[in-house]
Design a protein around this motif. Structure first.
Motif: not given
Lengths: 335, 306
Positions: B1-11
């Motif tokens: 969940m957090w990892a996915q959010l982090f990835e979206q943030l980077i994108n």
């Protein structure tokens, strides 16, 4: 121009109403000549009639846009949204709910008009660029909604709505499934719209709009309720767009989101600018020129597939050159 | 969940960097001549095509093609200003805006005639190997930083973000520490007074167009690295970038940068919610900002600008 029933205007009406019969005549002559192996590239009366119907529709839309752009002087970059709302309201009512066209048409008009007011009220204090940008964003949002919410538009992707029935005259079997019927249909709608806008233009309301365009603060200090008159302009303009949408829905019997993209707004704006902002006759002239020019270019460019899509290039250049050399348009209404 | 959010943030940040590069072009031109340069999105699109042509037709290495595309776009921007906008300097603002729309329409269709509407790609074998990331046959991640949670961050995206940051710093240095930057700020404050002080306003304006267009070209080439190049790419990204400029406060360079990053992040998270409405988030933000706070985040409250 005085909008009286002068002999000149009556003759004009007769000419407009009998115009398609000339087309029919040319059709006959063309097929007659073909027997003698002479052809002059006449694409066929029915095809030309469809172009004329489309040009009339654009006249209607251009007159509607002219109310906001020309009379009140606000640049509307998203006029197509009302065309979209009208089209989908009429289309959904007729194709999915089986409502009669003569009920769907005023409903489409009222719905578009309501959205015109809803868009207008928060933007009352905006002027110039910011107003233009909000109208643009608003129109784009509606295109997104229509593209994505397929539960609303009958289930087909991209807002495709199929099988909109032709309108039928109540209590008879007569339905408008011929191009001729559509021609007279749009002529009557157009005549009504022209009549209403002329009456508005030459009334207290029209003078208030022009006063707002020329100087909003001065108008306000002369006791004109700027907010009320602007809202009225938005509502009337949107209602005319709604009529156009309802017409195109039954005329084409299918509509999709691609009909209502941003460039369509620009196309209509181009007509108003070409004719001269603030002039009803100018808007009509611009619509006739550009509406038919598009089709002529399509025919002419058919042999050059590489350039087939370049109609819009010419519209763009028209906008640029007009602004450079004749910013007040072809037919400017003198003050 | 957090990892996915982090990835979206980077994108979102990577997208935002590109938006910032485009938005700066809108905001600088608006700051000086109060014109929404609708054609700017098309300049960005031409930048992507110039890069593509230089790399695939002339086989120029990427590192030379990028500055060359910038120069070509700067020339294009100057040409547009010279041909279309300069004659209208004293005309009503509406005329200039309509001209800008006309130019945008014309450029988009010129691109369609020259390069056809078919989407094109930057060929991976002509690019520096650094930018070609993926997963090899053996399951090894190539040219990308592995992120927690299984995602990857390609070097390409790092490079995009890095170049955006570097260019923004350079732009700020230019605006605040050079003669031409000083002249730009003077013209933005009061063009007439700047003219009276001996600043050649036309030269400043044309320099603004050149700088904005060159930055737009960089954005175009960067987008070309990872997405398709099409004639209407400028329309979609252009609008989002314009929304960024409005959000940050049109006329403010810092605002454009912050706005670009915010719009990029909002879009990345929005696309997660509903991909069909991806671009709609930019529109909604733009409309709300105009209605609630027309000066944006960093804009100065000016007297009424009609």
């Amino acid at each position: 121009m005085k909008d009286k029933l002068t002999p000149r205007n009556i003759i004009l009406c007769v000419v407009i109403c009998s115009l398609p019969w000339f087309l029919f005549g040319i059709d006959e002559i063309s097929s007659l000549l073909k027997q003698y192996k002479i052809s002059f590239g006449w694409p066929g009366g029915d095809y030309v009639l469809r172009i004329i119907v489309r040009a009339c529709l654009y006249m209607l839309l251009a007159i509607g846009l002219n109310i906001v752009c020309g009379f009140t002087g606000l640049l509307d970059l998203g006029y197509v949204v009302f065309y979209l709302i009208g089209g989908y309201t009429a289309g959904i009512l007729m194709a999915l709910l089986g409502v009669h066209y003569w009920i769907a048409l005023p409903l489409a008009m009222a719905h578009a008009s309501a959205w015109g007011l809803l868009r207008g009220i928060p933007t009352l204090r905006l002027t110039g660029d910011y107003f233009a940008i909000v109208t643009f964003g608003f129109a784009e949002l509606f295109v997104r909604i229509v593209k994505n919410e397929d539960w609303l538009t009958g289930g087909d992707p991209n807002g495709l709505l199929l099988g909109i029935p032709a309108p039928r005259i109540p209590f008879t079997e007569f339905s408008f499934n011929d191009n001729w019927h559509n021609y007279y249909h749009i002529i009557i709608l157009l005549a009504l719209v022209i009549f209403v806008t002329y009456r508005l233009q030459n009334s207290r309301v029209g003078r208030a709009w022009v006063a707002i365009r020329e100087d909003e603060q001065a108008a306000e200090s002369m006791g004109i309720n700027v907010g009320r008159y602007k809202s009225l302009a938005f509502a009337v303009s949107a209602a005319i767009g709604g009529i156009g949408g309802a017409f195109i829905a039954q005329f084409q019997s299918t509509i999709s989101a691609s009909l209502f993209e941003f460039w369509e707004s620009i196309f209509i704006l181009c007509m108003v600018v070409l004719g001269g902002m603030g002039s009803i006759r100018g808007a009509m002239l611009g619509a006739v020129i550009l509406g038919s020019l598009g089709e002529i270019l399509r025919l002419a460019l058919n042999n050059y597939p590489k350039f087939a899509g370049s109609r819009y290039l010419i519209f763009g250049l028209i906008l640029v050159l007009l602004m450079r050399f004749r910013p007040s348009g072809l037919m400017y209404r003198k003050k | 969940m957090w990892a996915q959010l982090f990835e979206q943030l980077i994108n979102g940040l990577v997208q935002g960097g590109i938006y910032a590069l485009i938005a700066v072009g809108y905001t600088m031109v608006y700051g000086i001549i109060q014109l929404i340069n609708f054609a700017h999105g098309e300049i960005y699109m031409f930048g992507a095509y110039f890069g593509l042509i230089l790399i695939t037709v002339f086989h120029i290495p990427f590192w030379f093609a990028l500055p060359l595309a910038m120069v070509l776009c700067a020339l294009l921007g100057m040409l547009i200003d010279y041909v279309a906008y300069r004659p209208l300097r004293n005309a009503p603002r509406l005329s200039a805006l309509i001209t800008a729309i006309g130019i945008s329409l014309a450029l988009q269709n010129i691109a369609r005639i020259i390069w056809s509407a078919r989407p094109k790609n930057y060929p991976p074998d002509e690019l520096p190997s650094l930018f070609v990331s993926g997963i090899s046959m053996t399951g090894e991640v190539i040219n990308a930083i592995p992120l927690p949670g299984g995602g990857t961050l390609p070097y390409r995206d790092v490079f995009i973000l890095l170049i955006a940051v570097v260019l923004m710093i350079l732009l700020n240095l230019l605006i605040y520490y050079t003669r031409i930057g000083k002249a730009m700020r003077a013209c933005a404050q009061n063009a007439t007074a700047a003219n009276l002080m001996g600043i050649n306003a036309n030269r400043v304006i044309i320099a603004t167009f050149a700088i904005g267009s060159a930055l737009g070209a960089v954005a175009g080439v960067m987008v070309g690295l990872s997405e398709n190049v099409t004639p209407n790419m400028g329309y979609y990204k252009g609008v989002a970038a314009f929304a960024a400029a409005v959000l940050g406060g049109i006329g403010s360079v810092t605002g454009a940068i912050v706005g670009g990053l915010l719009i990029g992040i909002a879009e990345a998270f929005g696309a997660d919610l509903h991909s069909g409405y991806r671009i709609a988030f930019a529109y909604i933000i733009m409309i709300l900002v105009i209605l609630i706070r027309p000066t944006g985040l960093f804009g100065k409250a000016t007297s009424k600008r009609a």
